[in-house]
Design a protein around this motif. Structure first.
Motif, PDB file in Angstrom:
ATOM      1  N   ARG A  27       0.812  -1.215   0.000  1.00  0.00           N
ATOM      2  CA  ARG A  27       0.000   0.000   0.000  1.00  0.00           C
ATOM      3  C   ARG A  27       0.847   1.267   0.000  1.00  0.00           C
ATOM      4  O   ARG A  27       0.329   2.376  -0.205  1.00  0.00           O
ATOM      5  N   LEU A  28       2.149   1.131   0.198  1.00  0.00           N
ATOM      6  CA  LEU A  28       3.032   2.296   0.130  1.00  0.00           C
ATOM      7  C   LEU A  28       3.304   2.724  -1.314  1.00  0.00           C
ATOM      8  O   LEU A  28       3.687   3.863  -1.561  1.00  0.00           O
ATOM      9  N   GLU A  29       3.134   1.812  -2.262  1.00  0.00           N
ATOM     10  CA  GLU A  29       3.540   2.068  -3.633  1.00  0.00           C
ATOM     11  C   GLU A  29       2.886   3.305  -4.248  1.00  0.00           C
ATOM     12  O   GLU A  29       3.576   4.126  -4.873  1.00  0.00           O
ATOM     13  N   PRO A  30       1.550   3.510  -4.111  1.00  0.00           N
ATOM     14  CA  PRO A  30       0.971   4.720  -4.710  1.00  0.00           C
ATOM     15  C   PRO A  30       1.569   6.007  -4.167  1.00  0.00           C
ATOM     16  O   PRO A  30       1.731   6.983  -4.903  1.00  0.00           O
ATOM     17  N   ALA A  32       4.657   6.297  -2.896  1.00  0.00           N
ATOM     18  CA  ALA A  32       6.019   6.382  -3.418  1.00  0.00           C
ATOM     19  C   ALA A  32       5.994   6.877  -4.861  1.00  0.00           C
ATOM     20  O   ALA A  32       6.889   7.603  -5.300  1.00  0.00           O
ATOM     21  N   ARG A  33       4.934   6.521  -5.610  1.00  0.00           N
ATOM     22  CA  ARG A  33       4.825   6.941  -6.999  1.00  0.00           C
ATOM     23  C   ARG A  33       4.708   8.460  -7.109  1.00  0.00           C
ATOM     24  O   ARG A  33       5.210   9.064  -8.053  1.00  0.00           O
ATOM     25  N   VAL A  34       4.044   9.082  -6.140  1.00  0.00           N
ATOM     26  CA  VAL A  34       3.925  10.550  -6.154  1.00  0.00           C
ATOM     27  C   VAL A  34       5.305  11.186  -6.132  1.00  0.00           C
ATOM     28  O   VAL A  34       5.602  12.116  -6.891  1.00  0.00           O
ATOM     29  N   ALA A  35       6.169  10.683  -5.259  1.00  0.00           N
ATOM     30  CA  ALA A  35       7.521  11.235  -5.161  1.00  0.00           C
ATOM     31  C   ALA A  35       8.297  11.007  -6.451  1.00  0.00           C
ATOM     32  O   ALA A  35       8.992  11.902  -6.946  1.00  0.00           O
ATOM     33  N   ARG A  36       8.167   9.788  -7.026  1.00  0.00           N
ATOM     34  CA  ARG A  36       8.901   9.508  -8.260  1.00  0.00           C
ATOM     35  C   ARG A  36       8.417  10.383  -9.408  1.00  0.00           C
ATOM     36  O   ARG A  36       9.220  10.910 -10.190  1.00  0.00           O
ATOM     37  N   GLN A  37       7.110  10.540  -9.527  1.00  0.00           N
ATOM     38  CA  GLN A  37       6.579  11.352 -10.611  1.00  0.00           C
ATOM     39  C   GLN A  37       6.983  12.814 -10.459  1.00  0.00           C
ATOM     40  O   GLN A  37       7.250  13.502 -11.449  1.00  0.00           O
ATOM     41  N   ALA A  38       7.017  13.294  -9.220  1.00  0.00           N
ATOM     42  CA  ALA A  38       7.445  14.676  -8.998  1.00  0.00           C
ATOM     43  C   ALA A  38       8.904  14.857  -9.392  1.00  0.00           C
ATOM     44  O   ALA A  38       9.287  15.879  -9.971  1.00  0.00           O
ATOM     45  N   ARG A  39       9.726  13.846  -9.101  1.00  0.00           N
ATOM     46  CA  ARG A  39      11.133  13.940  -9.464  1.00  0.00           C
ATOM     47  C   ARG A  39      11.337  13.892 -10.974  1.00  0.00           C
ATOM     48  O   ARG A  39      12.296  14.450 -11.504  1.00  0.00           O
ATOM     49  N   LYS A  40      10.418  13.197 -11.662  1.00  0.00           N
ATOM     50  CA  LYS A  40      10.546  13.113 -13.112  1.00  0.00           C
ATOM     51  C   LYS A  40      10.155  14.422 -13.794  1.00  0.00           C
ATOM     52  O   LYS A  40      10.517  14.667 -14.934  1.00  0.00           O
ATOM     53  N   ARG A 254       1.018  16.332   0.332  1.00  0.00           N
ATOM     54  CA  ARG A 254       0.329  16.236   1.621  1.00  0.00           C
ATOM     55  C   ARG A 254      -0.408  14.898   1.745  1.00  0.00           C
ATOM     56  O   ARG A 254      -0.332  14.213   2.752  1.00  0.00           O
ATOM     57  N   ARG A 255      -1.131  14.542   0.679  1.00  0.00           N
ATOM     58  CA  ARG A 255      -1.873  13.285   0.725  1.00  0.00           C
ATOM     59  C   ARG A 255      -0.937  12.086   0.786  1.00  0.00           C
ATOM     60  O   ARG A 255      -1.238  11.090   1.453  1.00  0.00           O
ATOM     61  N   ALA A 256       0.190  12.166   0.077  1.00  0.00           N
ATOM     62  CA  ALA A 256       1.156  11.067   0.115  1.00  0.00           C
ATOM     63  C   ALA A 256       1.715  10.898   1.526  1.00  0.00           C
ATOM     64  O   ALA A 256       1.829   9.779   2.030  1.00  0.00           O
ATOM     65  N   GLY A 257       2.072  12.016   2.167  1.00  0.00           N
ATOM     66  CA  GLY A 257       2.578  11.925   3.547  1.00  0.00           C
ATOM     67  C   GLY A 257       1.544  11.352   4.483  1.00  0.00           C
ATOM     68  O   GLY A 257       1.844  10.496   5.334  1.00  0.00           O
ATOM     69  N   SER A 258       0.288  11.795   4.344  1.00  0.00           N
ATOM     70  CA  SER A 258      -0.783  11.271   5.188  1.00  0.00           C
ATOM     71  C   SER A 258      -1.010   9.793   4.902  1.00  0.00           C
ATOM     72  O   SER A 258      -1.258   8.993   5.821  1.00  0.00           O
ATOM     73  N   GLY A 259      -0.912   9.411   3.622  1.00  0.00           N
ATOM     74  CA  GLY A 259      -1.089   7.999   3.275  1.00  0.00           C
ATOM     75  C   GLY A 259      -0.005   7.122   3.858  1.00  0.00           C
ATOM     76  O   GLY A 259      -0.273   6.012   4.345  1.00  0.00           O
ATOM     77  N   VAL A 260       1.246   7.593   3.828  1.00  0.00           N
ATOM     78  CA  VAL A 260       2.347   6.838   4.442  1.00  0.00           C
ATOM     79  C   VAL A 260       2.096   6.663   5.938  1.00  0.00           C
ATOM     80  O   VAL A 260       2.312   5.584   6.502  1.00  0.00           O
ATOM     81  N   ALA A 261       1.625   7.732   6.581  1.00  0.00           N
ATOM     82  CA  ALA A 261       1.322   7.641   8.016  1.00  0.00           C
ATOM     83  C   ALA A 261       0.224   6.620   8.274  1.00  0.00           C
ATOM     84  O   ALA A 261       0.292   5.837   9.245  1.00  0.00           O
ATOM     85  N   ASP A 262      -0.796   6.583   7.411  1.00  0.00           N
ATOM     86  CA  ASP A 262      -1.886   5.620   7.595  1.00  0.00           C
ATOM     87  C   ASP A 262      -1.398   4.186   7.410  1.00  0.00           C
ATOM     88  O   ASP A 262      -1.760   3.288   8.174  1.00  0.00           O
ATOM     89  N   VAL A 263      -0.579   3.966   6.394  1.00  0.00           N
ATOM     90  CA  VAL A 263      -0.106   2.610   6.102  1.00  0.00           C
ATOM     91  C   VAL A 263       0.810   2.103   7.205  1.00  0.00           C
ATOM     92  O   VAL A 263       0.691   0.967   7.676  1.00  0.00           O
ATOM     93  N   THR A 264       1.753   2.938   7.627  1.00  0.00           N
ATOM     94  CA  THR A 264       2.739   2.501   8.620  1.00  0.00           C
ATOM     95  C   THR A 264       2.219   2.575  10.040  1.00  0.00           C
ATOM     96  O   THR A 264       2.745   1.915  10.943  1.00  0.00           O
TER      97      THR A 264
END
Length: 535
Positions: A27-30, A32-40, A254-264
């Motif tokens: 469930r972390l993958e989506p 993590a994808r936000v960070a990768r897409q932003a870097r691209k 923001r949503r990615a950070g919140s999602g990581v917090a929810d998953v972990t």
């Protein structure tokens, strides 16, 4: 919205990396994808539009820069003759992230401006001068800028080195390419259409589909500059689009950070009071393992060993004879157990005792409590990494290590006064023998009415010997208990170190990673708040 989005992205990268180190939850993958897409995403992630200006010698790059700026910031033909050093025209009060970007790109030549546009133009070296290094410079800059404005003129737009050395190899960056067909005042309207059509065909052949081309005359022979308004409007539209993209990206982060917090299950600022809990858990585990290695059986064996040592050293000839009898075949046949056998039996019983189970229960109970309080993927990962089977394996290794580093058994120390007691026992034996000889040689000493001094002497000596023998045996058991206590203290110190090494440190490392993830989430929140609160 102003600010340095790069920091927020850096923190999101750190959050995702820390989360992956804690749990492999899919469930972390989506997030993590936000960070990768932003870097691209190409371009500097701030609100300043960074435009790289590229072109050959004499195409009018400096004139175009002056026209965009509305001022003579780059004297034509004088500010920078052919060279391999890029320079930048940038806001005089730049965003901190822009300064770091220019530092990273090693662009030292900087000219400040106070123009209304939030724009930085990086003037690249002429590509047709020292060409060996210029393509590398362009390739290094392109991923970090918002757009590359290629300045062409009617004479050099078909230059082989431009198309074969730059545009075709770099066509993968075509979405960032914009073209200024400069010096159009040198062409008649009919010539302009024909030359422009040829330019578009060449760009299409280079792999640049639907190229964006602006017709310009930055420094015409007469009249004001031509086409600059459209180019500036394009820059303003790019700025507005960038602001919109940044706003969306901030929300995505923001949503990615919140999602990581929810998953972990990790929240910024959340703690599990691990140090206090582990101190109690380790103490309970060490106590259980101490019972396993140096419990009551070892204590009794040590007391017996001390008693035997005391008897041998402080009981005189009678005690030595009894001790020898106990070690003889007759003594063994009668059930007397030698001290070595007693300790060996105690050692054989170690693996059958409940101390190991108590230690396993103490550790797994704490792990379970921590995992359910933490929740999420981290809690599941904690239970998986430190299940009962894993804990038992590590505790057994800790036991083996503690035993290997310690004596096989507690060895009671001899007490000095035992030798004096042995001498007294010799006197007791002599006194008893003398009483017998006296009674045999002087039977009248036993007649009625006369004090039976031989009996008094013998009985007194026997009482003294008995009391002394019991005292010596008690002292021996006490020495054994002391040796067992010291042995257990050493064992427990070594057990504590090994339990910490095998279980405590891995657990603490996980908790540290969890705390670092919580800190990274908090720092991400701070960076997002700065972005939103900045004017």
């Amino acid at each position: 919205m102003a600010g340095d989005l790069g920091k927020a992205l850096d923190m999101l990268d750190l959050v995702v990396a820390k989360a992956w180190s804690l749990t492999a939850d899919d469930r972390l993958e989506p997030h993590a994808r936000v960070a990768r897409q932003a870097r691209k995403r190409m371009g500097y992630l701030g609100e300043t539009v960074v435009l790289a200006l590229a072109g050959g010698t004499g195409v009018g790059k400096s004139s175009l820069l002056n026209a965009i700026a509305g001022d003579s910031v780059a004297p034509v033909g004088r500010i920078r003759p052919t060279t391999d050093r890029p320079l930048v025209w940038m806001p005089s009060e730049p965003e901190p992230g822009l300064v770091r970007l220019l530092d990273d790109l090693d662009i030292e030549d900087r000219i400040g401006h106070t123009a209304a546009l939030n724009l930085a133009i990086v003037d690249l070296p002429d590509f047709d001068s020292i060409t060996l290094e210029h393509r590398a410079t362009v390739e290094r800059l392109i991923p970090r800028v918002d757009a590359v404005l290629w300045v062409l003129d009617p004479e050099k737009y078909g230059d082989h080195s431009l198309h074969e050395g730059y545009l075709r190899p770099l066509s993968g960056y075509r979405d960032q390419f914009v073209f200024a067909f400069n010096q159009i005042d040198r062409l008649s309207p009919g010539e302009l259409d024909s030359v422009r059509d040829d330019l578009l065909a060449r760009l299409e052949a280079d792999g640049i589909a639907g190229p964006v081309v602006f017709d310009t005359a930055a420094d015409p022979s007469s009249g004001p500059p031509i086409g600059i308004e459209r180019l500036v409007a394009f820059v303003e539209a790019t700025l507005e689009a960038k602001r919109t993209a940044i706003g969306k990206l901030v929300e995505d982060i923001r949503r990615a950070g919140s999602g990581v917090a929810d998953v972990t299950g990790v929240r910024s600022g959340s703690g599990l009071d691990f140090d206090r809990r582990w101190a109690g858990t380790r103490a309970a585990a060490v106590a259980g393992l101490g019972d396993l290695l140096a419990g009551q059986a070892v204590m009794r064996a040590a007391e017996n060993a001390g008693r035997h040592a005391a008897v041998r050293s402080g009981s005189g000839p009678l005690g030595k004879a009894v001790a020898g009898l106990r070690r003889s075949l007759i003594g063994r046949a009668l059930g007397a157990t030698a001290e070595d056998e007693a300790i060996e039996v105690a050692s054989r019983r170690r693996q059958d005792r409940s101390g190991l189970e108590e230690a396993i229960e103490a550790v797994t109970a704490t792990v379970t409590e921590l995992s359910f309080e933490a929740g999420g993927g981290f809690g599941a990962e904690l239970r998986e990494r430190f299940g009962p089977a894993k804990v038992e394996t590590e505790l057994r290794k800790a036991v083996d290590g503690a035993l290997a580093a310690s004596h096989d058994r507690p060895v009671p120390a001899k007490v000095r006064w035992w030798r004096l007691a042995a001498m007294v026992q010799w006197l007791v034996v002599i006194a008893v023998l003398s009483a017998f000889v006296w009674a045999w040689a002087r039977p009248e000493a036993l007649r009625q009415g006369v004090w039976p001094w031989p009996v008094i002497l013998g009985a007194g000596a026997l009482i003294v010997g008995t009391v002394l023998a019991r005292t010596v045996r008690w002292s021996g058991r006490r020495a054994g208990r002391k040796a067992a206590d010291e042995y257990r203290a050493v064992i427990e110190r070594r057990l504590a170190a090994r339990v910490d090494r095998r279980i405590g440190i891995p657990l603490r490392t996980l908790m540290r990673d969890r705390a670092e993830l919580g800190g990274a989430l908090a720092e991400l929140g701070v960076e997002l708040a700065r972005l939103e609160s900045a004017p």
